[in-house]
Write a protein that holds these residues in place. Structure first.
Motif, mmCIF file in Angstrom:
data_model
loop_
_atom_site.group_PDB
_atom_site.id
_atom_site.type_symbol
_atom_site.label_atom_id
_atom_site.label_comp_id
_atom_site.label_asym_id
_atom_site.label_seq_id
_atom_site.Cartn_x
_atom_site.Cartn_y
_atom_site.Cartn_z
ATOM 1 N N THR A 167 0.852 -1.192 0.000
ATOM 2 C CA THR A 167 0.000 0.000 0.000
ATOM 3 C C THR A 167 0.883 1.236 0.000
ATOM 4 O O THR A 167 1.939 1.259 0.634
ATOM 5 N N PRO A 168 0.531 2.255 -0.722
ATOM 6 C CA PRO A 168 1.339 3.477 -0.760
ATOM 7 C C PRO A 168 1.401 4.139 0.613
ATOM 8 O O PRO A 168 0.417 4.178 1.345
ATOM 9 N N ARG A 169 2.594 4.640 0.952
ATOM 10 C CA ARG A 169 2.768 5.294 2.243
ATOM 11 C C ARG A 169 2.185 6.703 2.178
ATOM 12 O O ARG A 169 2.357 7.427 1.203
ATOM 13 N N THR A 170 1.544 7.062 3.254
ATOM 14 C CA THR A 170 0.914 8.381 3.307
ATOM 15 C C THR A 170 1.754 9.379 4.075
ATOM 16 O O THR A 170 1.659 10.577 3.831
ATOM 17 N N GLY A 171 2.595 8.923 5.000
ATOM 18 C CA GLY A 171 3.407 9.822 5.802
ATOM 19 C C GLY A 171 4.853 9.849 5.351
ATOM 20 O O GLY A 171 5.267 9.072 4.488
ATOM 21 N N THR A 222 7.914 14.592 13.590
ATOM 22 C CA THR A 222 6.563 14.038 13.667
ATOM 23 C C THR A 222 6.225 13.766 15.129
ATOM 24 O O THR A 222 7.020 14.039 16.030
ATOM 25 N N LYS A 254 11.260 10.941 2.174
ATOM 26 C CA LYS A 254 10.196 10.823 1.180
ATOM 27 C C LYS A 254 8.865 11.282 1.789
ATOM 28 O O LYS A 254 8.652 11.231 2.998
ATOM 29 N N ASN A 255 7.962 11.705 0.903
ATOM 30 C CA ASN A 255 6.582 12.077 1.262
ATOM 31 C C ASN A 255 6.510 13.193 2.296
ATOM 32 O O ASN A 255 5.536 13.292 3.036
ATOM 33 N N TYR A 308 8.876 9.182 5.280
ATOM 34 C CA TYR A 308 9.725 8.057 5.648
ATOM 35 C C TYR A 308 11.104 8.277 5.039
ATOM 36 O O TYR A 308 11.284 9.094 4.129
ATOM 37 N N LYS A 337 4.667 19.563 3.924
ATOM 38 C CA LYS A 337 4.584 19.525 5.385
ATOM 39 C C LYS A 337 5.767 20.211 6.047
ATOM 40 O O LYS A 337 5.879 20.212 7.270
#
Length: 324
Positions: free
Chosen positions: A72-76, A169, A102-103, A78, A107
């Motif tokens: 599943t694609p990561r949303t947060g 985070t 990444k990602n 990493y 933010k």
């Protein structure tokens, strides 16, 4: 009695024809009856087990495929571990510790990437700003880039250790990078002194160890003068093999007394190393041609002395007299 026998025979004939007619008219009923009778047969049971088993296997295989987890694609955010590796740096040469996140996206207004030195739990950088009075450290980050780099100028041995790349985070995320500051060393095989017979080939081997990158060049000196490979003397050559361990070979053919002296290997990224070479004449050999030998020599752990000619004559005379 004959009438009864005739009636019985006639009844059997009529029954036979009725049975034949029934089989012709209602074949489906016979087939269904045969199938009902075959249910109790072990042979039929084994025959029907194979198709049902294959169906069951198909169902189970489908279930196994359905149970396989799909990425599943990561949303947060990493860390990209491939681009955030440990670093081996050369003493005094600028080191770069890279941390790829990444990602993180937009933010960055709410999340920051920081560098912390574990040796003293000192905060070095936050985002693109440096929070240390040590001017050797600097934060590097290009707009729209995923790389957050810590630059260390003139690294010393004390700078070796663990550095933490941290994302703010909740709770914070951390990735640890180990910095190893090394100082290449130089060795000349066979040192510190080497004895060579006149007329043989001088082969000096210089090895550069613990260098994160091969030296750009290696110079050889003889008595503080750079060796010229195109000199009128001739017979002088150098072969250098670069790699994780760099090796340089100095070859001097037909050695002569003038080739004696101090030879120095000078890599571009390491300390120099010296060796003293002695080219021996015949007069300097261990066993000169004059025929003179030491009074006693070690051979096989036992000392022995040469026997004179007079002693040999006396022993021969005694042996002759005893035989006569």
């Amino acid at each position: 009695m004959e009438k009864m026998a005739g009636k019985g025979l006639g009844g059997e004939v009529i029954g036979f024809f009725l049975a034949v007619a029934f089989c012709i008219i209602c074949p489906e009923y016979v087939s269904s009856a045969q199938r009902e009778l075959g249910k109790g047969s072990p042979a039929n049971t084994s025959a029907t087990a194979s198709p049902s088993g294959s169906v069951d296997n198909a169902i189970r295989t489908g279930a196994a495929v359905a149970d396989t987890p799909r990425p599943t694609p990561r949303t947060g955010p990493y860390f990209d571990l491939v681009a955030s590796k440990n670093v081996t740096a050369l003493l005094g040469k600028t080191a770069y510790l890279n941390c790829r996140v990444k990602n993180l996206g937009n933010k960055t207004l709410n999340m920051q990437v920081s560098w912390v030195r574990h040796r003293d739990i000192h905060l070095l950088t936050v985002g693109r700003y440096t929070y240390t009075s040590d001017q050797r450290f600097r934060a590097i980050h290009l707009p729209h880039s995923e790389d957050w780099t810590l630059q260390i100028k003139f690294p010393q041995h004390r700078d070796s250790g663990i550095y933490e790349c941290q994302i703010s985070t909740t709770p914070h995320m951390s990735h640890y990078i180990h910095l190893n500051v090394v100082e290449p060393t130089t060795e000349i095989i066979g040192g510190p002194e080497l004895y060579i017979d006149r007329g043989s080939t001088i082969n000096l081997t210089c090895v550069v160890l613990y260098s994160p990158e091969p030296p750009a060049y290696i110079f050889w000196n003889h008595n503080d003068a750079i060796i010229s490979y195109d000199s009128p003397r001739g017979g002088v050559s150098v072969v250098t093999e670069k790699g994780e361990t760099t090796t340089s070979f100095l070859l001097i053919q037909q050695a002569r007394p003038a080739d004696s002296g101090t030879y120095q290997c000078n890599p571009s990224n390491a300390q120099s190393k010296s060796i003293v070479v002695h080219v021996l004449n015949e007069a300097n050999s261990i066993f000169p041609l004059s025929g003179e030998y030491p009074a006693a020599m070690q051979r096989g752990g036992q000392a022995f002395a040469p026997t004179s000619a007079t002693h040999c004559l006396v022993l021969a005379a005694c042996l002759f007299l005893s035989l006569s």
